[in-house]
Every structure is written in structure tokens, then in C-alpha cells.
Scaffold this active site. Structure first.
Site, PDB file in Angstrom:
ATOM      1  N   ARG A  98     -11.117 -64.030   1.317  1.00  0.00           N
ATOM      2  CA  ARG A  98     -10.049 -65.009   1.455  1.00  0.00           C
ATOM      3  C   ARG A  98      -9.584 -65.420   0.060  1.00  0.00           C
ATOM      4  NH1 ARG A  98     -14.173 -66.449   5.070  1.00  0.00           N
ATOM      5  NH2 ARG A  98     -13.540 -66.485   7.282  1.00  0.00           N
TER       6      ARG A  98
ATOM      7  N   LYS B 163     -16.040 -69.614   4.724  1.00  0.00           N
ATOM      8  CA  LYS B 163     -15.619 -70.533   5.780  1.00  0.00           C
ATOM      9  C   LYS B 163     -16.850 -71.047   6.519  1.00  0.00           C
ATOM     10  CE  LYS B 163     -12.268 -70.873   9.533  1.00  0.00           C
ATOM     11  NZ  LYS B 163     -11.252 -70.135  10.322  1.00  0.00           N
TER      12      LYS B 163
ATOM     13  N   HIS C 188      -3.392 -64.370   4.610  1.00  0.00           N
ATOM     14  CA  HIS C 188      -4.492 -63.543   5.106  1.00  0.00           C
ATOM     15  C   HIS C 188      -4.121 -62.067   5.261  1.00  0.00           C
ATOM     16  CE1 HIS C 188      -7.581 -66.372   5.453  1.00  0.00           C
ATOM     17  NE2 HIS C 188      -7.964 -66.185   6.685  1.00  0.00           N
TER      18      HIS C 188
ATOM     19  N   ARG D  10      -6.474 -59.564   3.587  1.00  0.00           N
ATOM     20  CA  ARG D  10      -7.773 -59.572   4.281  1.00  0.00           C
ATOM     21  C   ARG D  10      -7.664 -58.831   5.611  1.00  0.00           C
ATOM     22  NH1 ARG D  10     -12.617 -62.620   5.035  1.00  0.00           N
ATOM     23  NH2 ARG D  10     -12.870 -63.504   7.130  1.00  0.00           N
TER      24      ARG D  10
ATOM     25  N   HIS E  50     -17.691 -63.068   9.485  1.00  0.00           N
ATOM     26  CA  HIS E  50     -17.485 -63.627  10.820  1.00  0.00           C
ATOM     27  C   HIS E  50     -18.825 -63.882  11.497  1.00  0.00           C
ATOM     28  CE1 HIS E  50     -13.200 -61.746  11.224  1.00  0.00           C
ATOM     29  NE2 HIS E  50     -13.200 -62.861  10.532  1.00  0.00           N
TER      30      HIS E  50
ATOM     31  N   TYR F  90      -9.004 -57.236  15.540  1.00  0.00           N
ATOM     32  CA  TYR F  90      -8.428 -56.151  14.750  1.00  0.00           C
ATOM     33  C   TYR F  90      -8.359 -54.835  15.516  1.00  0.00           C
ATOM     34  CZ  TYR F  90      -9.025 -59.395  10.909  1.00  0.00           C
ATOM     35  OH  TYR F  90      -8.951 -60.505  10.106  1.00  0.00           O
TER      36      TYR F  90
END
Length: 292
Positions: A145, A172, A240, A243, A266, A275
Site C-alpha cells: 500500500r 492494515k 490501490h 497493488r 490479507h 481478484y
């Protein structure tokens, strides 16, 4: 109503909501208040709002205004958050039942096509700025990020000709992870580190900002990316996108969901699974192939 809204917005600020979040909630609640006044001829007092009102508002947004599902759901979420606060403050006796959210047709997040990636990297190479090349490679090749890239310290970077690892200490949700660095990104980082050592010998940051003791800000980093996107004729590039491009490329190259999730940081595989959904371009190609 104005006073109630203002108290709620102050509550959001006091509990750590960003200015962007507060601004979004304000816009969504004012839209609800406008609809309520136009429909019932009075302000939307929290104790008077019913579940039927909420269903009618949702239906009006969908069928009369033709708003997209995510816009409808976002506005309903803002109303629910405000009414929940009103209940906690004793301004309403109970929270009315809310209708189910509108199903969204979710597709894969926006990712750059190969030709767009090549145009972007060509402009970076032409500019010849090693800092910019290293910054863009970390997002495009390693899936970092923007906030993670600019938060890196020198001690978080270990790169050589045949090995490379980036340590993200505060991703995150405060998650720690180690991200492998592929060859092109390693080369860009080594070139930047050689320049940076002479230019910023006292700074602890990989990408120093205006002063040695502060890193480059996320906003400044994104302006750098946007500059090259403009030169490469890539429109609507979002924070984003690089990414997302990294994740999409890994999956198309044969990586599995667990591997991609580990690189991106994640916690849930369903966050990575988005994705695997077809993009608009994928669907367009499928339709063209199937056309009689």
C-alpha cells in the site's frame, strides 16, 4: 435536526473518524434529510423514523433515482449509524428494522493491463529518478500500500543481487508481514539506496520527506505515481491500482490464493478471492470471442 446532526458529526470526530469519513456521512445524511422533507413535509426526527420509511427511502434511491447498489447501501449505512447513535443518546426509543442491503455485482478490482504497465514503467525509466522507480516498484511488484511504502525504515529493507525481503511492521490493522522482493524491484531498490545514502545520510526512512526526520507523506507519494500515470496516458489511476495489479499478475502467473494473501497481508482469503473475479475488460473479451 441541524443540532442533532452536528452533535453526531462531533461524535464521529471524537471517536477517531477521519475528515473524509465525516464529510461522507454528512453528505449521505443530508441526502436522507432532503428526501424525508420532500416526502413528509417535516424534518426527520429520529424518534419518528419507521422501518417503512427506510424501505421507502431505499426503494426511492433504487427505482426513482437509479443509484448504484453501493451508493444505496452506503447511504443506508450512514442513516443506520446515525440512528444507532441517537438510540444510545436517548434521542430515539429504539432502532427501526432496516431493509436488507442491495446485492452488488462485484468484479475484480481495477488493475492495469500489460500495455499500461509497460507505458508506466517506460516513463519511469525515461525520467531516471531512482527514488520514484523504487517507490513504484514496491507497489507494483510487491503489492505494498502507499502508506506501507512510505512508512518503511532502512532497517526494514534487506536486498541484494539474489535475495530481497521487505518487512512491513504496521500494515492494515497493525499486521506484521515479510514480503519477498523480485529481481526488478531489487534492482530499483539497490539503485535508490546507493543514491539515498549520500543524499540523506542521517534519515532513518527509506523515503525521506521534506526533512530528514519525517518520511514522504502518502499524498506526496501518490502525486509522484499520478505524474507518471499522466505521462503514460493512464486515466483514473486510484491509490490501490498498483497493488491490485500486483495481485492480479501473481494469480495469472499461477500463484494460489494463500500465497497472494500472504504477500498482500490479507487475514481472510475472501479478501484475496476478489481478484479471481472477471474485470470489465475480461468480460468484453469473452463476449467478443463468443460473438457469432
Amino acid at each position: 435536526m441541524s443540532e442533532t446532526f452536528d452533535r453526531y458529526f462531533s461524535h464521529l470526530k471524537d471517536t477517531g473518524s477521519s475528515a473524509h469519513t465525516v464529510s461522507g456521512y454528512r453528505k449521505d445524511l443530508l441526502a436522507f434529510a432532503s428526501w424525508y422533507r420532500g416526502t413528509f413535509g417535516e424534518d426527520p426526527e429520529p424518534e419518528k423514523i419507521t422501518s417503512i420509511d427506510l424501505r421507502e427511502y431505499q426503494g426511492w434511491m433504487r427505482n426513482v433515482k437509479g443509484l448504484k447498489p453501493n451508493t444505496v447501501n452506503r447511504r443506508m449505512k450512514a442513516v443506520k449509524s446515525w440512528l444507532s447513535w441517537c438510540v444510545n443518546q436517548g434521542l430515539a426509543p429504539r432502532l427501526p428494522d432496516f431493509p436488507k442491503g442491495v446485492p452488488e455485482a462485484r468484479r475484480a478490482p481495477q488493475a492495469l493491463e500489460r500495455a499500461e504497465v509497460n507505458r508506466l514503467l517506460r516513463e519511469v525509466e525515461r525520467e531516471g529518478d531512482p527514488r520514484d522507480a523504487a517507490l513504484i516498484r514496491l507497489m507494483l511488484s510487491c503489492g505494498l500500500r502507499v502508506s506501507e511504502a512510505v512508512s518503511l525504515r532502512l532497517e526494514d529493507v534487506d536486498v541484494g543481487e539474489r535475495h530481497g525481503v521487505i518487512v512491513v511492521r504496521s500494515g492494515k490493522g497493525g499486521k506484521y508481514r515479510e514480503v519477498p522482493v523480485p529481481p526488478a524491484a531489487r534492482r530499483a531498490l539497490r539503485e535508490w539506496l546507493a543514491v539515498r545514502e549520500k543524499k540523506y545520510p542521517r534519515s532513518p526512512w527509506l523515503f525521506p520527506g521534506a526533512t530528514d526526520d519525517r518520511p514522504l507523506t502518502p499524498g506526496a507519494a501518490w502525486r509522484i505515481v499520478k505524474k507518471y500515470a499522466w505521462k503514460a496516458r493512464i486515466s483514473d489511476l486510484h491509490p490501490h491500482t498498483l497493488r491490485h495489479t500486483c495481485a492480479t499478475n501473481m494469480l495469472r502467473s499461477g500463484a494460489n490464493l494463500v500465497e497472494v494473501a500472504s504477500v498482500l497481508g490479507h487475514a481472510r482469503l475472501d479478501s484475496t478471492a476478489v481478484y479471481t473475479r472477471p474485470s470489465v475488460a475480461d468480460l468484453a473479451r469473452a463476449v467478443e470471442r463468443g460473438e457469432a
